[in-house]
Design a protein around this motif. Structure first.
Motif, short mmCIF file in Angstrom:
data_model
loop_
_atom_site.label_atom_id
_atom_site.label_comp_id
_atom_site.label_asym_id
_atom_site.label_seq_id
_atom_site.Cartn_x
_atom_site.Cartn_y
_atom_site.Cartn_z
N TYR A 165 -36.79 30.81 29.74
CA TYR A 165 -38.03 30.27 30.27
C TYR A 165 -38.84 31.35 30.98
N VAL A 166 -40.14 31.19 30.95
CA VAL A 166 -40.98 32.02 31.81
C VAL A 166 -40.82 31.51 33.23
N ASP A 167 -40.93 32.39 34.20
CA ASP A 167 -40.66 32.01 35.59
C ASP A 167 -41.51 30.83 36.07
N SER A 168 -42.74 30.75 35.62
CA SER A 168 -43.67 29.74 36.14
C SER A 168 -43.29 28.31 35.75
N VAL A 169 -42.39 28.14 34.78
CA VAL A 169 -42.01 26.79 34.36
C VAL A 169 -40.55 26.46 34.65
N LYS A 170 -39.80 27.42 35.15
CA LYS A 170 -38.39 27.18 35.45
C LYS A 170 -38.24 26.04 36.46
N GLY A 171 -37.33 25.13 36.16
CA GLY A 171 -37.12 23.97 37.02
C GLY A 171 -38.03 22.81 36.71
N ARG A 172 -39.06 23.02 35.89
CA ARG A 172 -39.99 21.94 35.54
C ARG A 172 -39.94 21.60 34.05
N PHE A 173 -39.77 22.61 33.21
CA PHE A 173 -39.74 22.41 31.76
C PHE A 173 -38.31 22.56 31.24
N THR A 174 -37.99 21.81 30.20
CA THR A 174 -36.69 21.91 29.56
C THR A 174 -36.88 21.94 28.04
N ILE A 175 -36.34 22.97 27.41
CA ILE A 175 -36.38 23.06 25.95
C ILE A 175 -35.03 22.60 25.40
N SER A 176 -35.08 21.87 24.31
CA SER A 176 -33.85 21.41 23.67
C SER A 176 -34.10 21.30 22.17
N ARG A 177 -33.04 21.11 21.42
CA ARG A 177 -33.21 21.01 19.97
C ARG A 177 -32.19 20.05 19.39
N GLY A 227 -59.62 31.66 27.14
CA GLY A 227 -59.91 32.98 27.68
C GLY A 227 -58.68 33.81 28.03
N LYS A 228 -57.50 33.29 27.73
CA LYS A 228 -56.28 34.01 28.06
C LYS A 228 -55.47 34.29 26.80
N GLU A 229 -54.55 35.22 26.92
CA GLU A 229 -53.68 35.54 25.80
C GLU A 229 -52.59 34.47 25.66
N ARG A 230 -52.09 34.36 24.45
CA ARG A 230 -50.98 33.45 24.21
C ARG A 230 -49.74 33.99 24.92
N GLU A 231 -49.03 33.10 25.62
CA GLU A 231 -47.87 33.54 26.39
C GLU A 231 -46.63 32.72 26.06
N PHE A 232 -45.49 33.36 26.19
CA PHE A 232 -44.20 32.71 25.99
C PHE A 232 -43.96 31.71 27.10
N VAL A 233 -43.45 30.54 26.74
CA VAL A 233 -43.12 29.51 27.72
C VAL A 233 -41.62 29.28 27.77
N ALA A 234 -41.02 29.04 26.60
CA ALA A 234 -39.59 28.73 26.54
C ALA A 234 -39.09 29.02 25.14
N GLY A 235 -37.77 29.28 25.04
CA GLY A 235 -37.17 29.53 23.74
C GLY A 235 -35.73 29.07 23.72
N ILE A 236 -35.22 28.86 22.51
CA ILE A 236 -33.86 28.38 22.35
C ILE A 236 -33.29 28.91 21.05
N THR A 237 -32.02 29.31 21.10
CA THR A 237 -31.35 29.75 19.89
C THR A 237 -30.77 28.53 19.17
N MET A 258 -41.76 18.45 29.73
CA MET A 258 -42.56 19.08 30.78
C MET A 258 -42.74 18.08 31.91
N ASN A 259 -42.17 18.40 33.05
CA ASN A 259 -42.25 17.56 34.24
C ASN A 259 -43.04 18.27 35.33
#
Length: 124
Positions: free
Chosen positions: A60-72, A42-52, A83-84
């Motif tokens: 990161y989106v504010d709601s996941v900062k400090g909990r999620f880490t993106i890496s490549r 029922g919600k729109e797709r939203e950005f969570v995290a990105g990496i160059t 995701m912690n």
């Protein structure tokens, strides 16, 4: 063309952790930026995290900062989302996305390629 395949979703209790993976194949370029998005019912797709790709700059989106880490891992053409401290409100289908370029947009329409999504369910 770039193909993206996500894995690692599942069901976890609140406070738990999951690690999502996204493997890219096809014409992956050195300037490809990657993003993780999510869509709850029922919600729109939203950005969570990105990496160059080149510098590995992360966003990161504010709601996941400090909990999620993106890496490549460029050698494996793989992007991860660790995701912690998961919360019930993190429940959604998580999508991996890719686009050519050196910036990480936060809008759905800016990305050229998408994976099929992986379900993450966090119970309270």
């Amino acid at each position: 063309q770039v193909q993206l395949v996500e894995s690692g979703g599942g069901m976890v209790q609140a406070g738990g952790s999951l690690r999502l993976s996204c493997v890219a194949s096809g014409r992956t370029a050195s300037s490809t930026s990657m993003g993780w998005f999510r869509q709850a019912p029922g919600k729109e797709r939203e950005f969570v995290a990105g990496i160059t790709r080149s510098l590995g700059s992360t966003y990161y989106v504010d709601s996941v900062k400090g909990r999620f880490t993106i890496s490549r891992d460029n050698a494996k053409n793989t992007v991860y989302l660790q995701m912690n401290s998961l919360k019930p409100e993190d429940t959604a289908v998580y999508y991996c996305a890719a686009k050519s370029g050196y910036v990480v947009p936060k809008t759905v329409g800016a990305y050229d390629y998408w994976g099929q999504g992986t379900q993450v369910t966090v119970s309270s």
